[in-house]
Motif scaffolding. Structure first.
Motif, PDB file in Angstrom:
ATOM      1  N   GLN A  67       0.822  -1.207   0.000  1.00  0.00           N
ATOM      2  CA  GLN A  67       0.000   0.000   0.000  1.00  0.00           C
ATOM      3  C   GLN A  67       0.859   1.262   0.000  1.00  0.00           C
ATOM      4  OE1 GLN A  67      -2.602   0.278   3.387  1.00  0.00           O
ATOM      5  NE2 GLN A  67      -3.550   2.184   2.718  1.00  0.00           N
ATOM      6  N   THR A  68       1.908   1.266   0.801  1.00  0.00           N
ATOM      7  CA  THR A  68       2.779   2.445   0.881  1.00  0.00           C
ATOM      8  C   THR A  68       3.499   2.701  -0.432  1.00  0.00           C
ATOM      9  OG1 THR A  68       3.128   2.019   3.244  1.00  0.00           O
ATOM     10  CG2 THR A  68       4.665   3.516   2.164  1.00  0.00           C
ATOM     11  N   SER A  69       4.027   1.644  -1.057  1.00  0.00           N
ATOM     12  CA  SER A  69       4.734   1.825  -2.319  1.00  0.00           C
ATOM     13  C   SER A  69       3.791   2.297  -3.425  1.00  0.00           C
ATOM     14  CB  SER A  69       5.423   0.521  -2.735  1.00  0.00           C
ATOM     15  OG  SER A  69       4.469  -0.508  -2.939  1.00  0.00           O
ATOM     16  N   LEU A  70       2.552   1.805  -3.409  1.00  0.00           N
ATOM     17  CA  LEU A  70       1.574   2.256  -4.405  1.00  0.00           C
ATOM     18  C   LEU A  70       1.153   3.704  -4.162  1.00  0.00           C
ATOM     19  CD1 LEU A  70      -0.714  -0.909  -4.740  1.00  0.00           C
ATOM     20  CD2 LEU A  70       1.005  -0.085  -6.363  1.00  0.00           C
ATOM     21  N   LEU A  71       1.017   4.068  -2.890  1.00  0.00           N
ATOM     22  CA  LEU A  71       0.643   5.448  -2.573  1.00  0.00           C
ATOM     23  C   LEU A  71       1.724   6.436  -2.993  1.00  0.00           C
ATOM     24  CD1 LEU A  71      -1.040   5.065   0.934  1.00  0.00           C
ATOM     25  CD2 LEU A  71      -2.157   5.632  -1.224  1.00  0.00           C
ATOM     26  N   MET A  72       2.976   6.017  -2.883  1.00  0.00           N
ATOM     27  CA  MET A  72       4.063   6.908  -3.289  1.00  0.00           C
ATOM     28  C   MET A  72       4.072   7.140  -4.793  1.00  0.00           C
ATOM     29  SD  MET A  72       7.338   6.164  -0.814  1.00  0.00           S
ATOM     30  CE  MET A  72       7.460   4.425  -1.167  1.00  0.00           C
ATOM     31  N   ARG A  73       3.501   6.225  -5.534  1.00  0.00           N
ATOM     32  CA  ARG A  73       3.422   6.412  -6.988  1.00  0.00           C
ATOM     33  C   ARG A  73       2.344   7.418  -7.387  1.00  0.00           C
ATOM     34  NH1 ARG A  73       6.436   2.929  -9.828  1.00  0.00           N
ATOM     35  NH2 ARG A  73       7.323   1.160  -8.699  1.00  0.00           N
ATOM     36  N   GLN A  74       1.463   7.718  -6.457  1.00  0.00           N
ATOM     37  CA  GLN A  74       0.461   8.760  -6.709  1.00  0.00           C
ATOM     38  C   GLN A  74       0.541   9.783  -5.580  1.00  0.00           C
ATOM     39  OE1 GLN A  74      -3.318   6.776  -6.805  1.00  0.00           O
ATOM     40  NE2 GLN A  74      -3.043   5.790  -4.829  1.00  0.00           N
ATOM     41  N   ASN A  75       1.741  10.309  -5.379  1.00  0.00           N
ATOM     42  CA  ASN A  75       2.011  11.168  -4.217  1.00  0.00           C
ATOM     43  C   ASN A  75       1.155  12.427  -4.208  1.00  0.00           C
ATOM     44  OD1 ASN A  75       3.716  13.478  -5.575  1.00  0.00           O
ATOM     45  ND2 ASN A  75       4.585  11.561  -6.343  1.00  0.00           N
ATOM     46  N   ASP A  76       0.682  12.892  -5.371  1.00  0.00           N
ATOM     47  CA  ASP A  76      -0.149  14.091  -5.394  1.00  0.00           C
ATOM     48  C   ASP A  76      -1.541  13.837  -4.821  1.00  0.00           C
ATOM     49  OD1 ASP A  76      -0.571  12.363  -7.550  1.00  0.00           O
ATOM     50  OD2 ASP A  76      -1.528  13.945  -8.731  1.00  0.00           O
ATOM     51  N   GLN A  77      -1.917  12.557  -4.702  1.00  0.00           N
ATOM     52  CA  GLN A  77      -3.232  12.217  -4.175  1.00  0.00           C
ATOM     53  C   GLN A  77      -3.169  11.655  -2.755  1.00  0.00           C
ATOM     54  OE1 GLN A  77      -5.218   9.614  -6.954  1.00  0.00           O
ATOM     55  NE2 GLN A  77      -4.473  10.763  -8.730  1.00  0.00           N
TER      56      GLN A  77
END
Length: 328
Positions: free
Chosen positions: A112-122
């Motif tokens: 989840q953390t690695s995926l969230l970092m790929r959409q850091n603007d959201q």
């Protein structure tokens, strides 16, 4: 590439198998195994639903009630037996909870953390709070396990609440740092991360088989290996003692190794992260969280062992006063 749902399903299956085999082995060795036979299929059904910790807690409650009934009848032998079984079930449930946390929840948090970092603007605050609350739960899970193990070892002093607070802080900070470090490498090099984690697990499994071999499943070499493999996967994030003994050198080796890994992860993040992430507000906080909390966690660990860890063994005695039971 393995999909997130398939990966999570595999981890759930491993936890279920571990709980099912463990419960069956315990009940075969238990002097009260006839109770297991009577309710065998109901218990297996509950285990398949991945409710092994709940089943353990239910059995602990049953033994507590039986211990209380024995106390009413002034049957001290039965009271001691059921009381010991209650403590054993409680510690086993706590260990199963650790497997559930670090074989299921922790990998999910990394993903989840690695995926969230790929959409850091959201990235939203509630998502960060969700991740942090989950890691706090892991810290509490480890502290609760240590307390349960101490309660089950009736010849040793119990851990105080002050010590538990330091343990929660220690495990929370270390787990937070480990999950962040693995997440940033998964963000940069997903395939290499899988390879590195696999090597780490295999090394830890070999260590467990050769040096810290547990007595659990010792009658079945294949089951013993898979137990070591599952524990080696837990060692990606934290360390729990597989056998009794001195912890100083084991902790020194494990935490030094993981500390070096975290520093390497931070360096790779600083050198290879893309420009979009480098100019975002998350670049430096992620770099700091991958290293500093780990150091603080080790400090809390040293403070716990220096000031709050029970060092004196006690002699067990059970006495009855009316309907109450005193253990000292």
């Amino acid at each position: 590439m393995v999909t997130p749902r398939l990966q999570i399903a595999r981890q759930n299956f491993k936890t279920m198998c571990c709980g099912l085999f463990w419960y069956s082995q315990d009940k075969q060795q238990d002097s009260l195994s006839n109770e297991f036979t009577k309710r065998k299929w109901l218990r297996i059904f509950i285990l398949v639903l991945q409710m092994a910790p709940i089943l353990r807690f239910a059995d602990a409650l049953i033994y507590a009630i039986k211990s209380r009934r024995a106390a009413y009848k002034r049957d001290q032998a039965s009271q001691r037996m059921y009381y010991s079984l209650m403590l054993k079930e409680d510690s086993d449930a706590a260990l199963l909870r650790i497997f559930e946390c670090f074989l299921e929840a922790a990998p999910q948090q990394v993903l989840q953390t690695s995926l969230l970092m790929r959409q850091n603007d959201q990235l939203a605050i509630h998502q960060l709070l969700s991740i942090c609350s989950s890691i706090v739960g892991m810290g509490w899970c480890l502290a609760a396990y240590q307390r349960a193990v101490r309660y089950a070892q009736q010849n040793k002093n119990n851990i105080t609440w002050h010590g538990t607070v330091f343990q929660v802080a220690w495990h929370f900070l270390v787990t937070l740092s480990r999950i962040t470090s693995i997440s940033i490498i998964a963000y940069l090099f997903p395939y290499w991360t899988v390879l590195a984690c696999t090597i780490h697990i295999l090394i830890m499994t070999t260590w467990l088989q050769l040096v810290d071999q547990s007595t659990f499943c010792s009658q079945n070499k294949l089951a013993e290996f898979f137990f070591s493999l599952a524990l080696g996967a837990v060692y990606l994030f934290t360390y729990i003692l597989p056998v009794e003994g001195r912890t100083r050198y084991r902790y020194a080796l494990y935490y030094s190794t993981c500390g070096i890994q975290n520093v390497i992860c931070g360096i790779l993040w600083f050198l290879f992260v893309d420009e979009e992430m480098r100019i975002s507000i998350y670049f430096y906080p992620v770099l700091v969280i991958s290293i500093i909390p780990y150091m603080l966690g080790v400090v809390f660990m040293l403070m716990y062992y220096g000031c709050f860890h029970p060092k004196v063994s006690v002699t067990l005695s059970v006495s009855f006063k009316g309907d109450d039971v005193e253990v000292s």
